[in-house]
Write a protein that holds these residues in place. Structure first.
Motif, PDB file in Angstrom:
ATOM      1  N   ALA A 102      -3.486  11.369   9.038  1.00 10.59           N
ATOM      2  CA  ALA A 102      -4.239  10.124   8.869  1.00 10.59           C
ATOM      3  C   ALA A 102      -3.907   9.146   9.986  1.00 10.59           C
ATOM      4  CB  ALA A 102      -3.939   9.500   7.504  1.00 10.59           C
ATOM      5  N   TYR A 103      -2.652   9.080  10.341  1.00 14.20           N
ATOM      6  CA  TYR A 103      -2.216   8.193  11.425  1.00 14.20           C
ATOM      7  C   TYR A 103      -2.883   8.583  12.739  1.00 14.20           C
ATOM      8  CZ  TYR A 103       0.972   5.595  14.456  1.00 14.20           C
ATOM      9  OH  TYR A 103       1.499   4.748  15.397  1.00 14.20           O
ATOM     10  N   GLU A 104      -2.902   9.872  13.046  1.00  8.81           N
ATOM     11  CA  GLU A 104      -3.534  10.352  14.273  1.00  8.81           C
ATOM     12  C   GLU A 104      -5.035  10.089  14.264  1.00  8.81           C
ATOM     13  OE1 GLU A 104      -2.146  11.454  17.073  1.00  8.81           O
ATOM     14  OE2 GLU A 104      -0.192  11.082  16.170  1.00  8.81           O
ATOM     15  N   THR A 105      -5.668  10.218  13.098  1.00  2.09           N
ATOM     16  CA  THR A 105      -7.096   9.948  12.980  1.00  2.09           C
ATOM     17  C   THR A 105      -7.388   8.487  13.312  1.00  2.09           C
ATOM     18  OG1 THR A 105      -7.391  11.693  11.340  1.00  2.09           O
ATOM     19  CG2 THR A 105      -9.069   9.956  11.390  1.00  2.09           C
ATOM     20  N   VAL A 106      -6.556   7.591  12.810  1.00  2.00           N
ATOM     21  CA  VAL A 106      -6.733   6.163  13.096  1.00  2.00           C
ATOM     22  C   VAL A 106      -6.562   5.892  14.586  1.00  2.00           C
ATOM     23  CG1 VAL A 106      -5.738   3.872  12.723  1.00  2.00           C
ATOM     24  CG2 VAL A 106      -6.123   5.390  10.776  1.00  2.00           C
ATOM     25  N   LEU A 107      -5.545   6.466  15.190  1.00  2.00           N
ATOM     26  CA  LEU A 107      -5.338   6.263  16.634  1.00  2.00           C
ATOM     27  C   LEU A 107      -6.521   6.799  17.435  1.00  2.00           C
ATOM     28  CD1 LEU A 107      -1.541   7.091  17.089  1.00  2.00           C
ATOM     29  CD2 LEU A 107      -2.633   4.848  16.938  1.00  2.00           C
ATOM     30  N   ASP A 108      -7.060   7.960  17.026  1.00  2.00           N
ATOM     31  CA  ASP A 108      -8.242   8.506  17.703  1.00  2.00           C
ATOM     32  C   ASP A 108      -9.432   7.562  17.567  1.00  2.00           C
ATOM     33  OD1 ASP A 108      -6.773  10.724  18.412  1.00  2.00           O
ATOM     34  OD2 ASP A 108      -7.642  12.028  16.854  1.00  2.00           O
ATOM     35  N   LEU A 137       0.826  -1.211   0.000  1.00  2.00           N
ATOM     36  CA  LEU A 137       0.000   0.000   0.000  1.00  2.00           C
ATOM     37  C   LEU A 137       0.861   1.263   0.000  1.00  2.00           C
ATOM     38  CD1 LEU A 137      -2.809  -1.097   2.465  1.00  2.00           C
ATOM     39  CD2 LEU A 137      -2.981  -0.842  -0.021  1.00  2.00           C
ATOM     40  N   GLU A 138       1.966   1.232   0.715  1.00  4.44           N
ATOM     41  CA  GLU A 138       2.850   2.398   0.724  1.00  4.44           C
ATOM     42  C   GLU A 138       3.500   2.591  -0.641  1.00  4.44           C
ATOM     43  OE1 GLU A 138       6.754   3.764   3.118  1.00  4.44           O
ATOM     44  OE2 GLU A 138       4.986   3.324   4.344  1.00  4.44           O
ATOM     45  N   THR A 139       3.873   1.513  -1.287  1.00  2.00           N
ATOM     46  CA  THR A 139       4.440   1.603  -2.637  1.00  2.00           C
ATOM     47  C   THR A 139       3.396   2.116  -3.621  1.00  2.00           C
ATOM     48  OG1 THR A 139       5.981  -0.197  -2.202  1.00  2.00           O
ATOM     49  CG2 THR A 139       5.515   0.294  -4.506  1.00  2.00           C
ATOM     50  N   GLU A 140       2.176   1.619  -3.497  1.00  5.10           N
ATOM     51  CA  GLU A 140       1.103   1.964  -4.425  1.00  5.10           C
ATOM     52  C   GLU A 140       0.574   3.379  -4.209  1.00  5.10           C
ATOM     53  OE1 GLU A 140      -1.188   0.759  -7.705  1.00  5.10           O
ATOM     54  OE2 GLU A 140       0.452  -0.314  -6.734  1.00  5.10           O
ATOM     55  N   TYR A 141       0.421   3.785  -2.936  1.00  3.49           N
ATOM     56  CA  TYR A 141      -0.258   5.054  -2.620  1.00  3.49           C
ATOM     57  C   TYR A 141       0.601   6.070  -1.884  1.00  3.49           C
ATOM     58  CZ  TYR A 141      -4.255   2.230  -3.906  1.00  3.49           C
ATOM     59  OH  TYR A 141      -5.112   1.409  -4.582  1.00  3.49           O
ATOM     60  N   GLY A 142       1.802   5.714  -1.535  1.00  2.00           N
ATOM     61  CA  GLY A 142       2.665   6.631  -0.807  1.00  2.00           C
ATOM     62  C   GLY A 142       2.527   6.445   0.693  1.00  2.00           C
ATOM     63  N   THR A 186       1.772   7.062   4.691  1.00  4.65           N
ATOM     64  CA  THR A 186       0.625   7.586   5.422  1.00  4.65           C
ATOM     65  C   THR A 186       0.998   8.925   6.050  1.00  4.65           C
ATOM     66  OG1 THR A 186      -0.035   5.329   5.938  1.00  4.65           O
ATOM     67  CG2 THR A 186      -0.995   7.065   7.279  1.00  4.65           C
ATOM     68  N   SER A 187       0.082   9.879   5.942  1.00 14.52           N
ATOM     69  CA  SER A 187       0.345  11.186   6.539  1.00 14.52           C
ATOM     70  C   SER A 187       0.199  11.093   8.058  1.00 14.52           C
ATOM     71  CB  SER A 187      -0.634  12.229   5.997  1.00 14.52           C
ATOM     72  OG  SER A 187      -1.929  12.003   6.523  1.00 14.52           O
ATOM     73  N   GLU A 188       0.830  12.020   8.743  1.00 18.41           N
ATOM     74  CA  GLU A 188       0.730  12.069  10.208  1.00 18.41           C
ATOM     75  C   GLU A 188      -0.717  12.309  10.640  1.00 18.41           C
ATOM     76  OE1 GLU A 188       2.077  11.506  13.940  1.00 18.41           O
ATOM     77  OE2 GLU A 188       3.294  11.312  12.143  1.00 18.41           O
TER      78      GLU A 188
END
Length: 97
Positions: free
Chosen positions: A62-68, A51-56, A58-60
């Motif tokens: 987006a990461y914080e949103t997931v943790l929330d 996914l990182e290769t395909e889409y780049g 993860t932004s900080e």
């Protein structure tokens, strides 16, 4: 699922630890569960890399949103264990708000 008997070598202290927690026939199940967790972890890393290769990366944000979101779901389950009235866990939109 089909099974196949194999021979593995474990450090004595690891085998003793396992045997302290299971009966003799449970050693295989214990080792199988540990290996299955490692296989799942490897697959998750492969997916993450893809996914990182395909889409780049993860932004900080987006990461914080997931943790929330995870924190909100954990809090919801904790409240359910404490006997709170039944309701749905918060949606992603409720967490972001």
């Amino acid at each position: 699922m089909a099974t196949k008997k194999v021979t593995i070598t474990l450090p004595e202290e690891v085998l003793a630890y396992i045997k302290d927690r299971v009966d003799e026939r449970g050693v295989s199940a214990y080792v199988t569960a540990a290996v299955e967790r490692m296989v799942a972890k490897d697959k998750l890393h492969e997916l993450s890399d893809y996914l990182e290769t395909e889409y780049g990366p993860t932004s900080e944000d987006a990461y914080e949103t997931v943790l929330d979101r995870i924190e909100a779901i954990d809090a919801w389950y904790d409240s359910r264990r404490e006997g709170a009235p039944a309701q749905q866990p918060p949606s992603a939109g409720q967490v972001a708000a």
